[in-house]
Motif scaffolding. Structure first.
Motif, PDB file in Angstrom:
ATOM      1  N   SER A  42      -6.494  -6.244 -10.215  1.00 35.76           N
ATOM      2  CA  SER A  42      -5.686  -7.437 -10.465  1.00 35.76           C
ATOM      3  C   SER A  42      -4.418  -7.386  -9.622  1.00 35.76           C
ATOM      4  N   LEU A  43      -3.782  -8.531  -9.462  1.00 40.17           N
ATOM      5  CA  LEU A  43      -2.532  -8.580  -8.714  1.00 40.17           C
ATOM      6  C   LEU A  43      -1.460  -7.737  -9.389  1.00 40.17           C
ATOM      7  N   GLU A  44      -1.449  -7.735 -10.699  1.00 36.93           N
ATOM      8  CA  GLU A  44      -0.454  -6.924 -11.411  1.00 36.93           C
ATOM      9  C   GLU A  44      -0.655  -5.439 -11.128  1.00 36.93           C
ATOM     10  N   THR A  45      -1.897  -4.990 -11.076  1.00 36.75           N
ATOM     11  CA  THR A  45      -2.171  -3.592 -10.750  1.00 36.75           C
ATOM     12  C   THR A  45      -1.691  -3.275  -9.340  1.00 36.75           C
ATOM     13  N   LEU A  46      -1.944  -4.151  -8.400  1.00 35.36           N
ATOM     14  CA  LEU A  46      -1.488  -3.927  -7.029  1.00 35.36           C
ATOM     15  C   LEU A  46       0.033  -3.888  -6.949  1.00 35.36           C
ATOM     16  N   ARG A  47       0.695  -4.745  -7.690  1.00 32.77           N
ATOM     17  CA  ARG A  47       2.165  -4.743  -7.697  1.00 32.77           C
ATOM     18  C   ARG A  47       2.718  -3.451  -8.291  1.00 32.77           C
ATOM     19  N   ARG A  48       2.092  -2.976  -9.365  1.00 34.25           N
ATOM     20  CA  ARG A  48       2.552  -1.715  -9.969  1.00 34.25           C
ATOM     21  C   ARG A  48       2.379  -0.556  -9.008  1.00 34.25           C
ATOM     22  N   VAL A  49       1.271  -0.530  -8.287  1.00 34.76           N
ATOM     23  CA  VAL A  49       1.034   0.540  -7.314  1.00 34.76           C
ATOM     24  C   VAL A  49       2.065   0.461  -6.191  1.00 34.76           C
ATOM     25  N   ARG A  50       2.335  -0.739  -5.707  1.00 34.60           N
ATOM     26  CA  ARG A  50       3.326  -0.901  -4.647  1.00 34.60           C
ATOM     27  C   ARG A  50       4.702  -0.417  -5.100  1.00 34.60           C
ATOM     28  N   ARG A  51       5.107  -0.789  -6.333  1.00 35.78           N
ATOM     29  CA  ARG A  51       6.402  -0.332  -6.854  1.00 35.78           C
ATOM     30  C   ARG A  51       6.430   1.189  -6.993  1.00 35.78           C
ATOM     31  N   ALA A  52       5.337   1.770  -7.452  1.00 34.03           N
ATOM     32  CA  ALA A  52       5.286   3.212  -7.633  1.00 34.03           C
ATOM     33  C   ALA A  52       5.364   3.923  -6.277  1.00 34.03           C
ATOM     34  N   LEU A  53       4.699   3.395  -5.275  1.00 32.79           N
ATOM     35  CA  LEU A  53       4.749   4.017  -3.944  1.00 32.79           C
ATOM     36  C   LEU A  53       6.138   3.916  -3.342  1.00 32.79           C
ATOM     37  N   ARG A  54       6.798   2.803  -3.551  1.00 30.57           N
ATOM     38  CA  ARG A  54       8.161   2.647  -3.027  1.00 30.57           C
ATOM     39  C   ARG A  54       9.149   3.572  -3.722  1.00 30.57           C
ATOM     40  N   ALA A  55       8.865   3.910  -4.981  1.00 30.11           N
ATOM     41  CA  ALA A  55       9.751   4.777  -5.735  1.00 30.11           C
ATOM     42  C   ALA A  55       9.629   6.252  -5.333  1.00 30.11           C
ATOM     43  N   LEU A  56       8.583   6.603  -4.618  1.00 30.46           N
ATOM     44  CA  LEU A  56       8.416   7.996  -4.197  1.00 30.46           C
ATOM     45  C   LEU A  56       9.502   8.374  -3.201  1.00 30.46           C
ATOM     46  N   PRO A  57       9.924   9.638  -3.205  1.00 34.04           N
ATOM     47  CA  PRO A  57      10.936  10.047  -2.223  1.00 34.04           C
ATOM     48  C   PRO A  57      10.368  10.039  -0.817  1.00 34.04           C
ATOM     49  N   GLU A  58      11.229   9.796   0.146  1.00 34.80           N
ATOM     50  CA  GLU A  58      10.826   9.813   1.557  1.00 34.80           C
ATOM     51  C   GLU A  58      10.409  11.232   1.963  1.00 34.80           C
ATOM     52  N   PRO A  59       9.372  11.353   2.801  1.00 29.44           N
ATOM     53  CA  PRO A  59       8.994  12.695   3.263  1.00 29.44           C
ATOM     54  C   PRO A  59      10.057  13.261   4.220  1.00 29.44           C
ATOM     55  N   ASP A  60      10.167  14.564   4.262  1.00 30.29           N
ATOM     56  CA  ASP A  60      11.161  15.208   5.136  1.00 30.29           C
ATOM     57  C   ASP A  60      10.810  15.141   6.576  1.00 30.29           C
TER      58      ASP A  60
END
Length: 60
Positions: A42-60
Motif C-alpha cells: 500500500s502507499l502507506e507502507t511505502l511512505r513508512r519505509v521511506r520515512r524509516a530509511l530517511r531516519a537512518l544515520p548517514e554512512p561514514d
C-alpha cells in the motif's frame, strides 16, 4: 483485376480465421490483475519505509 494496360494482377490472399480452441489452462496464464494488485504494498507502507530509511544515520 484488370488494369488499363492489359496486365492482370492476382487477387490478394484471404486470411482464414484461427481455429477455436478450448478454454486455456489457468495455471499456465499467470496471475490475474487482482492477484497482482493484492501483492502490491500500500502507499502507506511505502511512505513508512521511506520515512524509516530517511531516519537512518548517514554512512561514514
Amino acid at each position: 483485376m484488370d488494369r488499363d494496360d492489359g496486365v492482370t494482377t492476382p487477387p490478394l490472399p484471404v486470411r482464414r480465421p484461427l481455429p477455436v480452441r478450448g478454454a486455456a489452462n489457468p495455471a499456465l496464464l499467470g496471475p490475474t490483475a487482482e492477484e497482482l494488485a493484492a501483492d502490491q504494498p500500500s502507499l502507506e507502507t511505502l511512505r513508512r519505509v521511506r520515512r524509516a530509511l530517511r531516519a537512518l544515520p548517514e554512512p561514514d
